[in-house]
Motif scaffolding. Structure first.
Motif, PDB file in Angstrom:
ATOM      1  N   GLY A  76     -13.158 -27.031  20.513  1.00  0.00           N
ATOM      2  CA  GLY A  76     -13.513 -26.236  19.347  1.00  0.00           C
ATOM      3  C   GLY A  76     -13.795 -27.082  18.117  1.00  0.00           C
ATOM      4  O   GLY A  76     -13.686 -28.313  18.135  1.00  0.00           O
ATOM      5  N   ALA A  77     -14.156 -26.390  17.044  1.00  0.00           N
ATOM      6  CA  ALA A  77     -14.367 -27.093  15.772  1.00  0.00           C
ATOM      7  C   ALA A  77     -13.063 -27.712  15.300  1.00  0.00           C
ATOM      8  O   ALA A  77     -13.061 -28.727  14.609  1.00  0.00           O
ATOM      9  CB  ALA A  77     -14.913 -26.122  14.734  1.00  0.00           C
ATOM     10  N   THR A  78     -11.943 -27.125  15.717  1.00  0.00           N
ATOM     11  CA  THR A  78     -10.642 -27.668  15.309  1.00  0.00           C
ATOM     12  C   THR A  78     -10.472 -29.092  15.824  1.00  0.00           C
ATOM     13  O   THR A  78      -9.964 -29.962  15.112  1.00  0.00           O
ATOM     14  CB  THR A  78      -9.517 -26.763  15.840  1.00  0.00           C
ATOM     15  OG1 THR A  78      -9.771 -25.427  15.381  1.00  0.00           O
ATOM     16  CG2 THR A  78      -8.162 -27.215  15.332  1.00  0.00           C
ATOM     17  N   GLN A  79     -10.917 -29.345  17.028  1.00  0.00           N
ATOM     18  CA  GLN A  79     -10.827 -30.719  17.527  1.00  0.00           C
ATOM     19  C   GLN A  79     -11.799 -31.637  16.783  1.00  0.00           C
ATOM     20  O   GLN A  79     -11.534 -32.824  16.608  1.00  0.00           O
ATOM     21  CB  GLN A  79     -11.077 -30.778  19.036  1.00  0.00           C
ATOM     22  CG  GLN A  79     -10.895 -32.184  19.570  1.00  0.00           C
ATOM     23  CD  GLN A  79     -10.723 -32.203  21.063  1.00  0.00           C
ATOM     24  OE1 GLN A  79      -9.731 -31.710  21.592  1.00  0.00           O
ATOM     25  NE2 GLN A  79     -11.705 -32.737  21.752  1.00  0.00           N
ATOM     26  N   GLU A 155     -17.850 -20.548   5.075  1.00  0.00           N
ATOM     27  CA  GLU A 155     -16.419 -20.281   5.291  1.00  0.00           C
ATOM     28  C   GLU A 155     -16.285 -18.870   5.842  1.00  0.00           C
ATOM     29  O   GLU A 155     -16.437 -17.871   5.140  1.00  0.00           O
ATOM     30  CB  GLU A 155     -15.628 -20.471   3.985  1.00  0.00           C
ATOM     31  CG  GLU A 155     -15.309 -21.930   3.689  1.00  0.00           C
ATOM     32  CD  GLU A 155     -14.193 -22.527   4.573  1.00  0.00           C
ATOM     33  OE1 GLU A 155     -13.584 -21.788   5.358  1.00  0.00           O
ATOM     34  OE2 GLU A 155     -13.952 -23.747   4.456  1.00  0.00           O
ATOM     35  N   THR A 156     -15.946 -18.813   7.107  1.00  0.00           N
ATOM     36  CA  THR A 156     -15.965 -17.584   7.898  1.00  0.00           C
ATOM     37  C   THR A 156     -14.999 -16.522   7.381  1.00  0.00           C
ATOM     38  O   THR A 156     -15.276 -15.328   7.454  1.00  0.00           O
ATOM     39  CB  THR A 156     -15.580 -17.940   9.353  1.00  0.00           C
ATOM     40  OG1 THR A 156     -16.163 -19.191   9.692  1.00  0.00           O
ATOM     41  CG2 THR A 156     -16.031 -16.881  10.321  1.00  0.00           C
ATOM     42  N   ILE A 157     -13.855 -16.961   6.895  1.00  0.00           N
ATOM     43  CA  ILE A 157     -12.822 -16.005   6.481  1.00  0.00           C
ATOM     44  C   ILE A 157     -13.147 -15.415   5.117  1.00  0.00           C
ATOM     45  O   ILE A 157     -13.016 -14.204   4.900  1.00  0.00           O
ATOM     46  CB  ILE A 157     -11.439 -16.701   6.486  1.00  0.00           C
ATOM     47  CG1 ILE A 157     -11.036 -17.015   7.930  1.00  0.00           C
ATOM     48  CG2 ILE A 157     -10.384 -15.843   5.777  1.00  0.00           C
ATOM     49  CD1 ILE A 157      -9.754 -17.827   8.058  1.00  0.00           C
ATOM     50  N   SER A 176     -20.800 -31.791   8.025  1.00  0.00           N
ATOM     51  CA  SER A 176     -20.681 -30.351   7.785  1.00  0.00           C
ATOM     52  C   SER A 176     -20.149 -29.616   9.010  1.00  0.00           C
ATOM     53  O   SER A 176     -20.677 -29.768  10.119  1.00  0.00           O
ATOM     54  CB  SER A 176     -22.032 -29.761   7.383  1.00  0.00           C
ATOM     55  OG  SER A 176     -21.899 -28.382   7.118  1.00  0.00           O
ATOM     56  N   ASP A 177     -19.123 -28.838   8.780  1.00  0.00           N
ATOM     57  CA  ASP A 177     -18.654 -27.881   9.785  1.00  0.00           C
ATOM     58  C   ASP A 177     -19.554 -26.662   9.663  1.00  0.00           C
ATOM     59  O   ASP A 177     -19.438 -25.891   8.712  1.00  0.00           O
ATOM     60  CB  ASP A 177     -17.188 -27.531   9.511  1.00  0.00           C
ATOM     61  CG  ASP A 177     -16.688 -26.387  10.401  1.00  0.00           C
ATOM     62  OD1 ASP A 177     -17.448 -25.927  11.278  1.00  0.00           O
ATOM     63  OD2 ASP A 177     -15.529 -25.963  10.206  1.00  0.00           O
ATOM     64  N   MET A 178     -20.474 -26.513  10.610  1.00  0.00           N
ATOM     65  CA  MET A 178     -21.422 -25.385  10.563  1.00  0.00           C
ATOM     66  C   MET A 178     -21.062 -24.303  11.580  1.00  0.00           C
ATOM     67  O   MET A 178     -21.941 -23.549  12.021  1.00  0.00           O
ATOM     68  CB  MET A 178     -22.853 -25.884  10.818  1.00  0.00           C
ATOM     69  CG  MET A 178     -23.403 -26.756   9.715  1.00  0.00           C
ATOM     70  SD  MET A 178     -25.193 -26.958   9.851  1.00  0.00           S
ATOM     71  CE  MET A 178     -25.499 -28.143   8.547  1.00  0.00           C
ATOM     72  N   ALA A 199     -19.386 -22.829  19.519  1.00  0.00           N
ATOM     73  CA  ALA A 199     -20.535 -21.984  19.892  1.00  0.00           C
ATOM     74  C   ALA A 199     -20.315 -20.501  19.674  1.00  0.00           C
ATOM     75  O   ALA A 199     -21.273 -19.731  19.610  1.00  0.00           O
ATOM     76  CB  ALA A 199     -20.865 -22.227  21.365  1.00  0.00           C
ATOM     77  N   GLN A 200     -19.049 -20.097  19.517  1.00  0.00           N
ATOM     78  CA  GLN A 200     -18.723 -18.682  19.734  1.00  0.00           C
ATOM     79  C   GLN A 200     -19.094 -17.706  18.619  1.00  0.00           C
ATOM     80  O   GLN A 200     -18.615 -16.581  18.601  1.00  0.00           O
ATOM     81  CB  GLN A 200     -17.233 -18.554  20.057  1.00  0.00           C
ATOM     82  CG  GLN A 200     -16.283 -18.903  18.923  1.00  0.00           C
ATOM     83  CD  GLN A 200     -15.867 -20.373  18.892  1.00  0.00           C
ATOM     84  OE1 GLN A 200     -16.550 -21.203  19.443  1.00  0.00           O
ATOM     85  NE2 GLN A 200     -14.772 -20.685  18.248  1.00  0.00           N
ATOM     86  N   LYS A 201     -19.971 -18.130  17.711  1.00  0.00           N
ATOM     87  CA  LYS A 201     -20.484 -17.182  16.718  1.00  0.00           C
ATOM     88  C   LYS A 201     -21.963 -16.907  16.984  1.00  0.00           C
ATOM     89  O   LYS A 201     -22.343 -15.795  17.304  1.00  0.00           O
ATOM     90  CB  LYS A 201     -20.289 -17.704  15.287  1.00  0.00           C
ATOM     91  CG  LYS A 201     -18.840 -17.648  14.826  1.00  0.00           C
ATOM     92  CD  LYS A 201     -18.185 -18.967  14.943  1.00  0.00           C
ATOM     93  CE  LYS A 201     -16.894 -19.130  14.181  1.00  0.00           C
ATOM     94  NZ  LYS A 201     -15.827 -18.179  14.411  1.00  0.00           N
ATOM     95  N   ASN A 202     -22.779 -17.945  16.851  1.00  0.00           N
ATOM     96  CA  ASN A 202     -24.222 -17.748  17.004  1.00  0.00           C
ATOM     97  C   ASN A 202     -24.814 -18.326  18.276  1.00  0.00           C
ATOM     98  O   ASN A 202     -25.939 -18.004  18.625  1.00  0.00           O
ATOM     99  CB  ASN A 202     -24.960 -18.406  15.821  1.00  0.00           C
ATOM    100  CG  ASN A 202     -25.076 -17.475  14.638  1.00  0.00           C
ATOM    101  OD1 ASN A 202     -25.078 -16.248  14.787  1.00  0.00           O
ATOM    102  ND2 ASN A 202     -25.165 -18.047  13.462  1.00  0.00           N
TER     103      ASN A 202
HETATM  104  N1  PMP Z   1     -14.493 -23.832  11.251  1.00  0.00           N
HETATM  105  C1  PMP Z   1     -15.001 -22.623  10.982  1.00  0.00           C
HETATM  106  C2  PMP Z   1     -15.948 -22.477   9.842  1.00  0.00           C
HETATM  107  C3  PMP Z   1     -14.654 -21.531  11.781  1.00  0.00           C
HETATM  108  O1  PMP Z   1     -15.150 -20.325  11.520  1.00  0.00           O
HETATM  109  C4  PMP Z   1     -13.752 -21.708  12.858  1.00  0.00           C
HETATM  110  C5  PMP Z   1     -13.360 -20.588  13.789  1.00  0.00           C
HETATM  111  N2  PMP Z   1     -13.434 -19.329  13.336  1.00  0.00           N
HETATM  112  C6  PMP Z   1     -13.239 -22.989  13.072  1.00  0.00           C
HETATM  113  C7  PMP Z   1     -13.635 -24.023  12.267  1.00  0.00           C
HETATM  114  C8  PMP Z   1     -12.276 -23.253  14.205  1.00  0.00           C
HETATM  115  O2  PMP Z   1     -13.011 -23.209  15.360  1.00  0.00           O
HETATM  116  P1  PMP Z   1     -12.363 -23.262  16.812  1.00  0.00           P
HETATM  117  O3  PMP Z   1     -11.550 -22.034  16.959  1.00  0.00           O
HETATM  118  O4  PMP Z   1     -13.572 -23.299  17.680  1.00  0.00           O
HETATM  119  O5  PMP Z   1     -11.553 -24.511  16.896  1.00  0.00           O
END
Ligand code: PMP
Length: 367
Positions: A76-79, A155-157, A176-178, A199-202
């Motif tokens: 994930g983006a977290t890694q 920023e998704t949240i 950039s975290d996109m 990948a799990q959004k778009n």
């Molecule tokens: N960055 C953004 C902007 C996100 O929206 C998310 C997940 N919602 C993350 C990072 C974390 O992504 P992941 O759960 O794939 O590690």
């Protein structure tokens, strides 16, 4: 098949119906393969053509220059928060500068702190993350000495998005975290040194993360990183050093093929995204304060539309009545509250229209 709901989830999120139908049709046996995409070797000719097309589609859609490599990671983006700092901050003696416009950027800071010096150059936290910085604010704080500058394009949240590629000091690598606006609009990738996105959004289902790295950066990578946390491993082995998420990459290939051939590319997708989010923002702005948008107008996200109602009780009623009317996953993130409608690429226009109509009717009934 039961009727599909309009799914406004922030991710994993709605996928194109035509892609799901193709996956369903071929799930038992792929044409000319005789096995399912869930069963096929990642070294098979079938998967070789899938991953090649997935990479080619991304290169075409995003107009990725030859100076950049594209890889498929996991974690994930977290890694990527960790990997970016391990590869490009650790051992440099330099400082990474972060522009924090929401909770995801803050999480990226926390991971980078484990690898080296970090400076939060700008943060919107004190205002509750309602906007991105202006170019002037950026020019006043960012330095030319940084190892890199890291932003979160959307920023998704909070539903706060940079309206375009941000200003950067000459020569500083921009990361950039996109994750949540990847493939939603054209990007000048030559201005970025590292881009990553779950990948799990778009782009597809959860399980695969796209990273786009500028090749000249690779010489900074310290020796001794675990193989799976070193970008060079992915580049040198074409993302096939170990078993990749075959099914997720297959679906990503279908989503990007559709984006290229049916939607017609990212300019066309951006137009649709403007229309869909615009329908919702218009209702918010026309509601005489019944709905209060979270983000300031110039930082509004085209992907995650966030807003509040006069009281929390009404927000709960709104989400419940919307769900009963076939629109689900509208509750805002627990840290912000309110309502969040994620209108990613694959949300049909009819979904945004239906929600806008519902919002108007709800306001009329409760204002
Ligand atoms: N960055 C953004 C902007 C996100 O929206 C998310 C997940 N919602 C993350 C990072 C974390 O992504 P992941 O759960 O794939 O590690």
């Amino acid at each position: 098949m039961a009727e599909r709901l309009f799914n406004f989830s922030a991710g994993p999120a709605t996928l194109p119906r035509s892609v799901l139908e193709e996956v369903q049709r071929d799930l038992m046996d792929l044409p000319d393969v005789g096995a399912s995409a869930l069963e096929v070797s990642h070294r098979s000719p079938w998967f070789t053509s899938v991953i090649d097309e997935a990479l080619a589609n991304l290169r075409t859609l995003l107009d990725i220059p030859d100076t950049h490599s594209v890889v498929f990671c996991q974690g994930g983006a977290t890694q990527q928060f960790s990997m970016a700092a391990m590869n490009f901050l650790r051992g440099t003696g330099l400082t990474a500068e972060f522009v924090v416009t929401g909770s995801w950027g803050a999480k990226a800071v926390n991971e980078a702190l484990k690898e080296g010096d970090v400076r939060v150059a700008w943060s919107g936290e004190d205002d509750g993350f309602v906007r991105v910085p202006t170019q002037i604010e950026l020019s006043e704080t960012l330095t030319r000495r940084a190892a890199y500058v890291h932003i979160t394009s959307n920023e998704t949240i909070h539903g706060v998005e940079f309206p375009g590629d941000p200003w950067m000091p000459e020569g500083v690598p921009l990361f950039s975290d996109m994750s949540s606006d990847f493939l939603s609009r054209p990007v000048s990738l030559d201005r970025y040194a590292l881009v990553y996105a779950g990948a799990q959004k778009n782009a597809g289902p959860a399980g695969v993360t796209v990273a786009i790295v500028r090749n000249d950066l690779l010489e900074r990578i310290p020796e001794g990183l675990p193989a799976m946390l070193d970008y060079r491993t992915f580049i040198e082995h074409g993302s096939l050093y170990n078993t990749p998420p075959v099914f997720a990459i297959y679906v990503l290939m279908l989503v990007t093929r559709r984006l290229r051939d049916v939607v017609g590319g990212l300019e066309a997708q951006l137009e649709v995204n403007r229309v869909k989010s615009g329908l919702l923002y218009d209702v918010i702005d026309g509601s005489e304060g019944f709905y209060r948008g979270h983000a300031e107008q110039t930082s509004r996200s085209l992907m995650n539309v966030t807003w509040r109602l006069p009281v929390e009780e009404l927000e709960r009623t709104f989400a419940a009545e919307a769900a009963a009317a076939g629109m689900v996953e509208l509750k805002g993130h627990r840290s912000v509250g309110g309502i969040r409608a994620s209108v990613y690429n694959s949300m049909p226009l009819a979904g945004a229209r239906t929600l806008a109509d519902f919002m108007r009717a709800f306001a009329a009934a409760h204002a």
